[in-house]
Each structure stands twice: as C-alpha cells, then as structure tokens.
Design a protein around this motif. Structure first.
Motif, PDB file in Angstrom:
ATOM      1  N   GLN A 120       0.537  -1.389   0.060  1.00  0.00           N
ATOM      2  CA  GLN A 120       0.289   0.255  -0.041  1.00  0.00           C
ATOM      3  C   GLN A 120       1.257   0.844  -0.567  1.00  0.00           C
ATOM      4  O   GLN A 120       0.835   2.043  -0.800  1.00  0.00           O
ATOM      5  CB  GLN A 120      -1.432   0.109   1.358  1.00  0.00           C
ATOM      6  N   ASP A 121       1.304   1.440   0.471  1.00  0.00           N
ATOM      7  CA  ASP A 121       2.703   2.317   0.552  1.00  0.00           C
ATOM      8  C   ASP A 121       4.059   2.901  -0.089  1.00  0.00           C
ATOM      9  O   ASP A 121       4.203   3.285  -0.584  1.00  0.00           O
ATOM     10  CB  ASP A 121       4.084   2.423   2.300  1.00  0.00           C
ATOM     11  N   TRP A 122       3.771   1.395  -1.560  1.00  0.00           N
ATOM     12  CA  TRP A 122       4.875   1.369  -2.112  1.00  0.00           C
ATOM     13  C   TRP A 122       4.838   2.430  -3.088  1.00  0.00           C
ATOM     14  O   TRP A 122       5.802   3.284  -3.898  1.00  0.00           O
ATOM     15  CB  TRP A 122       5.184   0.122  -2.737  1.00  0.00           C
ATOM     16  N   PRO A 123       4.036   2.502  -3.421  1.00  0.00           N
ATOM     17  CA  PRO A 123       3.970   3.747  -4.897  1.00  0.00           C
ATOM     18  C   PRO A 123       4.167   4.755  -4.156  1.00  0.00           C
ATOM     19  O   PRO A 123       4.855   6.273  -4.901  1.00  0.00           O
ATOM     20  CB  PRO A 123       2.256   3.548  -5.109  1.00  0.00           C
ATOM     21  N   ALA A 124       3.527   5.438  -2.628  1.00  0.00           N
ATOM     22  CA  ALA A 124       3.844   6.815  -2.346  1.00  0.00           C
ATOM     23  C   ALA A 124       5.779   6.818  -2.543  1.00  0.00           C
ATOM     24  O   ALA A 124       6.307   7.728  -2.836  1.00  0.00           O
ATOM     25  CB  ALA A 124       3.742   6.899  -0.939  1.00  0.00           C
ATOM     26  N   LEU A 125       6.718   5.950  -2.268  1.00  0.00           N
ATOM     27  CA  LEU A 125       7.600   6.151  -2.127  1.00  0.00           C
ATOM     28  C   LEU A 125       8.410   6.176  -3.248  1.00  0.00           C
ATOM     29  O   LEU A 125       9.290   6.735  -3.865  1.00  0.00           O
ATOM     30  CB  LEU A 125       8.395   4.138  -1.260  1.00  0.00           C
ATOM     31  N   VAL A 126       7.578   4.953  -3.806  1.00  0.00           N
ATOM     32  CA  VAL A 126       8.286   4.988  -5.575  1.00  0.00           C
ATOM     33  C   VAL A 126       8.177   6.570  -6.528  1.00  0.00           C
ATOM     34  O   VAL A 126       8.948   7.346  -7.205  1.00  0.00           O
ATOM     35  CB  VAL A 126       7.580   4.131  -7.181  1.00  0.00           C
ATOM     36  N   GLY A 127       7.347   7.072  -5.950  1.00  0.00           N
ATOM     37  CA  GLY A 127       6.331   8.803  -6.813  1.00  0.00           C
ATOM     38  C   GLY A 127       7.600   9.319  -6.278  1.00  0.00           C
ATOM     39  O   GLY A 127       7.990  10.462  -6.722  1.00  0.00           O
ATOM     40  N   LEU A 128       7.886  10.028  -4.785  1.00  0.00           N
ATOM     41  CA  LEU A 128       8.816  10.198  -4.027  1.00  0.00           C
ATOM     42  C   LEU A 128      10.553  10.562  -4.783  1.00  0.00           C
ATOM     43  O   LEU A 128      10.956  11.303  -4.793  1.00  0.00           O
ATOM     44  CB  LEU A 128       8.669   9.756  -2.420  1.00  0.00           C
ATOM     45  N   VAL A 129      10.617   9.031  -4.420  1.00  0.00           N
ATOM     46  CA  VAL A 129      11.891   8.786  -5.031  1.00  0.00           C
ATOM     47  C   VAL A 129      11.952   9.331  -7.009  1.00  0.00           C
ATOM     48  O   VAL A 129      13.520  10.215  -7.293  1.00  0.00           O
ATOM     49  CB  VAL A 129      12.708   7.444  -5.116  1.00  0.00           C
ATOM     50  N   ASN A 130      10.963   8.874  -7.594  1.00  0.00           N
ATOM     51  CA  ASN A 130      11.402   9.568  -9.284  1.00  0.00           C
ATOM     52  C   ASN A 130      11.635  11.449  -8.367  1.00  0.00           C
ATOM     53  O   ASN A 130      11.507  11.755  -9.610  1.00  0.00           O
ATOM     54  CB  ASN A 130       9.960   9.353  -9.526  1.00  0.00           C
ATOM     55  N   ALA A 131      10.932  11.767  -7.763  1.00  0.00           N
ATOM     56  CA  ALA A 131      10.510  13.184  -7.673  1.00  0.00           C
ATOM     57  C   ALA A 131      11.799  13.881  -7.551  1.00  0.00           C
ATOM     58  O   ALA A 131      12.596  14.783  -8.267  1.00  0.00           O
ATOM     59  CB  ALA A 131       9.890  13.979  -7.259  1.00  0.00           C
ATOM     60  N   LEU A 132      12.220  13.324  -6.309  1.00  0.00           N
ATOM     61  CA  LEU A 132      14.264  13.487  -5.910  1.00  0.00           C
ATOM     62  C   LEU A 132      14.803  13.693  -6.903  1.00  0.00           C
ATOM     63  O   LEU A 132      16.428  14.037  -6.514  1.00  0.00           O
ATOM     64  CB  LEU A 132      14.406  12.915  -4.639  1.00  0.00           C
ATOM     65  N   THR A 133      14.924  12.698  -7.752  1.00  0.00           N
ATOM     66  CA  THR A 133      15.892  12.092  -8.409  1.00  0.00           C
ATOM     67  C   THR A 133      15.964  12.951 -10.003  1.00  0.00           C
ATOM     68  O   THR A 133      17.039  13.048 -11.239  1.00  0.00           O
ATOM     69  CB  THR A 133      15.972  10.448  -8.656  1.00  0.00           C
ATOM     70  N   ASP A 134      14.892  14.091 -10.173  1.00  0.00           N
ATOM     71  CA  ASP A 134      14.387  14.562 -11.337  1.00  0.00           C
ATOM     72  C   ASP A 134      15.250  15.727 -11.702  1.00  0.00           C
ATOM     73  O   ASP A 134      15.091  16.520 -10.582  1.00  0.00           O
ATOM     74  CB  ASP A 134      12.562  14.123 -11.604  1.00  0.00           C
ATOM     75  N   PRO A 135      16.391  15.698 -12.146  1.00  0.00           N
ATOM     76  CA  PRO A 135      16.599  17.394 -12.653  1.00  0.00           C
ATOM     77  C   PRO A 135      16.051  17.962 -13.094  1.00  0.00           C
ATOM     78  O   PRO A 135      16.363  19.597 -12.401  1.00  0.00           O
ATOM     79  CB  PRO A 135      17.599  16.786 -13.330  1.00  0.00           C
ATOM     80  N   ALA A 136      15.094  17.993 -13.066  1.00  0.00           N
ATOM     81  CA  ALA A 136      13.677  19.204 -13.245  1.00  0.00           C
ATOM     82  C   ALA A 136      12.937  19.777 -11.920  1.00  0.00           C
ATOM     83  O   ALA A 136      12.386  20.363 -11.658  1.00  0.00           O
ATOM     84  CB  ALA A 136      12.357  18.697 -14.129  1.00  0.00           C
ATOM     85  N   THR A 137      13.472  18.785 -11.422  1.00  0.00           N
ATOM     86  CA  THR A 137      12.215  19.242  -9.967  1.00  0.00           C
ATOM     87  C   THR A 137      13.145  19.837  -9.067  1.00  0.00           C
ATOM     88  O   THR A 137      14.292  20.077  -8.838  1.00  0.00           O
ATOM     89  CB  THR A 137      12.412  17.759  -8.759  1.00  0.00           C
TER      90      THR A 137
END
Length: 677
Positions: A462-479
């Motif tokens: 249940q919590d995994w998608p939120a973790l994936v979303g956080l990591v994708n945002a933090l590692t995106d140079p555009a963020t």
C-alpha cells in the motif's frame, strides 16, 4: 586606546594585532578579552588595505562563529552586503574542506558527488562491517562495540599516530584486538569508498593528502592572500598540518586562541599546536597577548589567574579589568549532593528575586550525570531549566529518517540511507532492504525506475507507490530544490505517527528542518552544512514542555565554552570530579582538567560559586558498609588560590533523617524489585 571603525574602541594590544603586517601572527586571547572583536577588526583592516575579501580564508570551529565574524567585520567597514558575498571563504575547517574537496575530488580519487556521514551513520556502517567480519559474534572475549571502535579509528586519524600507540595510551583494554581492528578499519575504508561517502574525519584527512600534491597545494594556496584561524588551541595534528602545507613560511597566517582554554583532547585537539606555533617559523611568529578582560569583576579574575597560574606550561598572562567593585567568589562547602542541589536551588531563586533572571544564571559541571540530583530538586520546585551536553539534533531518529530520503536521492550508493528509508515501510527488514539496494546498483535504469520495478512484500504494497513517487521526484533533475523537503515530509508523516510516540513534538523538529532547507541554495549544500554544523533541537529542552520565557541553564563545562552568564555555580569541585578520576593517569590529563576548571570560572561576570560536597553516595558499596565516600577539595584549589575565595557553609538540615534520604530510596527500590520476582 586606538579608535576603530566600530563604536567600541580597541585597546592597545587589540590595535597592535589588527595593524600587524603579513608575517605569521599568534594572538593569545584571554577569556573575555574581546577576541571576536579583534579578529573581526583585523579582517576589516585587511579589506581597508585593499585585500580582496574573496582571497581571505577565515577558519572557525562553528558556522555561527563564522557568521558572527562576518557580521562584525561588515559592521566595522560599513559594508552591508550579503554575508556569503562579503567573505565567501569563511567557515569551519570541515565545511571548507568539503568545498575544496568537491573542487579537486579527482586528484584524490573521489567522486565529486560524495555524501557525508554523521557520527551515528559512521558507527552504523562500521558496525555492519564488523558484523560481516564475524567480530560481532565474539563470545569468549570482549571485542569493542561500534562506538568504541569508531572512537579508536577517529583518534588514529586525527592524531596521526599508529594504531598501537593509540591503543596503548587511550584504549589499553583493546590492545589484544590490534590486528582485528586494523583489518576492520581497512574494510571500513573500503566500504566508504564503494558507497562514495565520507565521514567527518575523512574531510580533513583527504584535504591534507590533497595538499600533498604539489600542483594542488600551489593552486589552493594561491587562492588566498590571508588565512585567519579562530580557536587555534582546539586544532588537532591534521588541522595544523593543513595550515603548514598552505603556509609553510607563515606569510599572511594569523591564528587566535588561548592555551588556557584548550579542553578538547578527547577530540584529539592538542595544546602543543598553540604552544609551539611561534617557533615553527624563522624568524618566530609575532605574539600579541590580549589580557584586558571585558566580562568579569577583578575578584573573579584574581581567582582564575591564581588557578591557571599553577599550570606547568603556558603563555604568561594575568587577566585584568577596568571595572570597579565586585565580591570574591565563594567556596561553598556542603554535606553531600542533596545539600548541594538544595543550596543551588535556594541561591538561584534568591538571585532571581534580586533581579537576576534565571537565564542569566548557569550551573556548570564536569560530567552530565553530576547534575542528576539537582535536576530532581529543580523539578520538585518547578524551576524550569535547559540542559546542554545531551542528545544532538541529528541523532534524533525522526530527523535521521527525513534526511535519509534526501541523502539516498543525492547518492544512490549510500546503502545506509537507502536501508533507513526502505525500513520505514511495514514488512521490510534489513535483508529485503539489502536486496532492493543491490537491484538499484546492478540495474541500468537508475534509482527511481529500479524501485518501481521491484515487487514489495504484501505488508508494504500500500505504501510502495508513494515511495516510488517520492524517489522519482527527488531524482528528477527538473524538480527544483525548493519544495523537496515538503515532498519528503508528506511521504514521511504517516510513518512518523505509526513508528514513534510524541509525534506532535517531533513534527516541530521537522518544521525546523524545513526552515533550514529554505535558506540553503541546493540539496547538496543543505545536507553538507547540516551534517557539519547541526543546530540545537527545539525539543532538546530538559524541562517540561510548558517552559515559560525564563529558564535556568545547566551545562557541561565543555558545552559552556564561549558562553557567559551573570552568575555561575560550579558543581562538585572535588577530587574525583574536577579533576575527573578517569583523567588522572598522566600529567597532560591533569593539566587539561585544570584548564577545565579555569574555563568554568571565567564564564562568570559578577557572581561565582564553587561548591564542594564533603561526601558522595556510592551505590557499589557493601550493603553493610559505609554508603558514602569522603572527598577532598579539588587539588586545583590550594592555599594560594583559597586566599582569593570566600569560604561559606549554608545552614545544614537537622540530624533527623528525612523520608527522602538515600537509604529510604534504596530500600524502596529493593521492595519494588522484589514484587516482580
């Protein structure tokens, strides 16, 4: 007296220090002698002489000290520019090392995107290496735990001594493990290299080795026309060697400090650096002594001069003041620790009634546990207090959880950060966290995509998608960096409430982190600055959460250095406490203990009380033997010092044993334990 740009005039010695030319200079700055003002005026004088402020390297031991120095220098010169723009190379040894290493990382085989480990993370990594080597499974003999092993490693690095010499002098019970420790430390180094992480000690070690390269040393040295160092008595061997390699001839080098306040040998600082500084150059460095004190009354200074005057080796100076009046410090003799606590509480309230606020009063002690009885008494009387010398802000679990999210995004190889983040989710333990980390490192898709492809256990689904979303945002140079910590917080808050008690109090610390992040220019800079110079915690108050605006200060002597109060009480000025019975094995240790008492005494402006309990309760004594030991007055208060002190004995309680006596407490404890046998 010579006037300066600032509203406060400089005295003759301060003016001489500011006007000194380019030769090596040692400023011996006695306690309360206007050291910060003098150093700020010297910086201002250099700029007035045409020195480019971008070519001034100012090294301090705290970021706050650097900021204050910049502020004062700007005020003296009348400049109102941005702080970083005024003196861009002002900061702590470690923060400057961090910047220089990122500029020249390849020379010493570093990845410029390395991340930093704080002390607890370093200990955790060392512990994992220790476990992999099978050393944690020792049952027949006691192998050093992670904290001890890290302390040994750190001491070897910062003293540049051999492992065997370090064990012989500071950790004799670990000598039998010399070979195992050497192998452990070698594996620890490899673990850090593979993860592209550095610990606190590595910053100085890599910097000094960088300066071993002639081209790099020339490039870095030529960046600066002048190098100024604050609190030079607190430097270790590596820091002194860094300065030597930057300025072998001493040109443009100015160090400021006080040998009488060298009290950090446990951090590998050595008083020899300041004592030997003048003779390291030919001709010797100029020495300017600041002896006029602007803090304390003359009777207090007479007592402190008498204490430090008995030191085996020092730069001779007798502090003096132009202030009139003042009373002699008191030497208060009490029966025991309970009587000591009662006296301090009575005196604090009496001073408060006389107009001295609680926060203008401080109680100082050699070791944190020396204030135990006093804390109980203050609580009983509802006297609010703050205690310094305890848990650091970055050691709090919820703070480390939050920062781990940023650290993992900054450096995907940081296995400690990844494990901490992954284990926030239910159903994920160290084994599964390790599998995720290996998948990240072996896959070509990057951190975010690798995690998205991983199938979590049912408990974490249940919590995994939120973790994936956080990591994708933090590692995106555009963020953009602003707002990243807010994303982390939104992900983390549900886990905070599930994992920890007192979530509301902990959320206040996250507010503080967000405020700090708002002022940082980048994620890397934020993480580095926070690791190198952590702030105080708003939740570190040692009293109840409803503290009013006034509170008493309790502090170890080490944490009190650099501070001042109207009234100071020094607890347990007895042999065994000051000096500590753990620091009497060598003459150098005794001398540092003397300096500790000197530092404590020189914190007082107007009132100073040294308290000597005649006896201490000892829990280890035989049930049928005497439960107290009698203690002599501190050896640092011989007859030559006593004549500067006012003897005082408060009214003693009646001989009738009170219900809250030590004996009653021990008997009650035995009764309570027996209930559950």
């Amino acid at each position: 007296m010579v006037s300066a740009h600032d509203e406060a005039p400089l005295n003759e010695a301060q003016a001489a220090a500011c006007a000194h030319g380019d030769g090596p200079l040692l400023i011996i700055a006695g306690a309360g002698s206007g050291k910060t003002q003098t150093l700020a005026h010297r910086v201002a004088a250099l700029m007035d002489r045409g020195v480019d402020p971008r070519r001034i390297l100012l090294l301090t031991f705290t970021r706050r000290a650097a900021v204050e120095m910049i502020r004062r220098a700007g005020r003296v010169t009348g400049r109102r520019r941005d702080l970083d723009g005024t003196l861009p190379w002002a900061g702590t040894f470690h923060s400057v090392a961090n910047r220089i290493l990122r500029q020249h990382a390849r020379v010493v085989g570093l990845d410029p995107n390395f991340t930093l480990l704080d002390r607890e993370d370093s200990a955790d990594l060392l512990d994992s290496v220790r476990a992999e080597a099978g050393l944690a499974e020792q049952r027949q003999r006691r192998f050093p735990r992670k904290g001890t092993a890290l302390a040994i490693y750190s001491r070897v690095v910062n003293t540049q001594s051999s492992l065997r010499a370090c064990l012989d002098t500071a950790f004799p019970w670990c000598v039998e493990w010399e070979d195992a420790l050497r192998a452990l430390f070698a594996a620890f180094v490899e673990a850090k290299l593979s993860r592209h992480v550095l610990d606190y000690d590595d910053l100085l070690l890599y910097w000094v080795h960088l300066l071993g390269d002639e081209d790099a040393a020339r490039t870095i040295s030529n960046q600066f026309d002048h190098i100024l160092v604050d609190e030079y008595q607190d430097t270790n061997v590596v820091q002194a060697e860094i300065l030597r390699r930057l300025r072998s001839d001493g040109r443009g080098l100015c160090v400021v400090g006080d040998d009488a306040q060298s009290i950090y040998a446990f951090r590998a600082a050595t008083v020899r650096n300041i004592l030997d500084f003048p003779q390291r150059f030919d001709p010797p460095a100029t020495v300017v002594t600041l002896a006029q004190n602007y803090r304390s009354t003359q009777p207090i200074l007479a007592a402190t001069n008498a204490v430090i005057g008995l030191a085996a080796e020092r730069f001779t100076k007798d502090l003096f003041t132009t202030r009139a009046g003042g009373t002699r410090p008191r030497l208060v003799t009490v029966n025991d620790e309970d009587a000591q606590a009662s006296f301090v509480a009575d005196s604090v309230l009496e001073q408060r009634e006389a107009g001295i606020l609680l926060r203008q009063q401080a109680v100082l002690f050699r070791a944190a546990h020396h204030s135990d009885a006093l804390e109980v008494e203050l609580g009983r009387r509802n006297i609010p207090f703050v205690k310094f010398g305890g848990l650091r802000f970055l050691e709090a679990a919820h703070v480390k959880d939050t920062l781990a999210c940023l650290r993992w995004a900054e450096n995907p190889r940081d296995a400690l950060a990844s494990a901490r983040v992954l284990r926030l989710l239910p159903g994920i333990g160290p084994v599964l966290a390790g599998r995720v980390q290996r998948a990240v490192l072996s896959g070509p898709d990057g951190l975010g995509r690798s995690i998205a492809q991983f199938v979590p256990p049912a408990a974490a689904a249940q919590d995994w998608p939120a973790l994936v979303g956080l990591v994708n945002a933090l590692t995106d140079p555009a963020t953009p960096w602003p707002g990243q910590l807010g994303r982390v917080r939104r992900f983390y808050e549900p886990h905070l409430e599930r994992l920890y008690d007192n979530a509301r109090t902990r959320l206040a610390d996250l507010d503080q982190i967000e405020r700090l992040a708002d002022a940082a220019p980048s994620r890397e800079r934020f993480l580095s600055d926070l690791t190198l110079d952590p702030p105080e915690s708003s939740g570190a108050l040692a009293g109840p959460p409803h503290l009013d605006e006034d509170y008493l200060i309790l502090s170890t002597i080490h944490s009190a250095k650099g501070q001042e109060w109207d009234t100071v009480y020094v607890l347990s000025v007895a042999d065994g406490c000051i000096p500590s019975d753990l620091a009497t094995g060598h003459a150098d240790e005794i001398e540092e203990e003397r300096r500790l008492l000197y530092v404590a005494m020189t914190r007082a402006k107007n009132t100073l009380c040294l308290i000597h309990p005649l006896r201490f309760f000892v829990r280890q004594q035989s049930r049928h033997g005497d439960r107290y030991v009698m203690t002599p007055r501190s050896r640092f208060l011989p007859a030559s010092v006593l004549r500067h002190l006012e003897p005082f004995s408060p009214k003693q309680p009646s001989d009738e044993t009170p219900l809250h006596s030590v004996t009653s407490r021990i008997d009650m404890a035995a009764h309570l334990r027996a209930q559950w046998k």
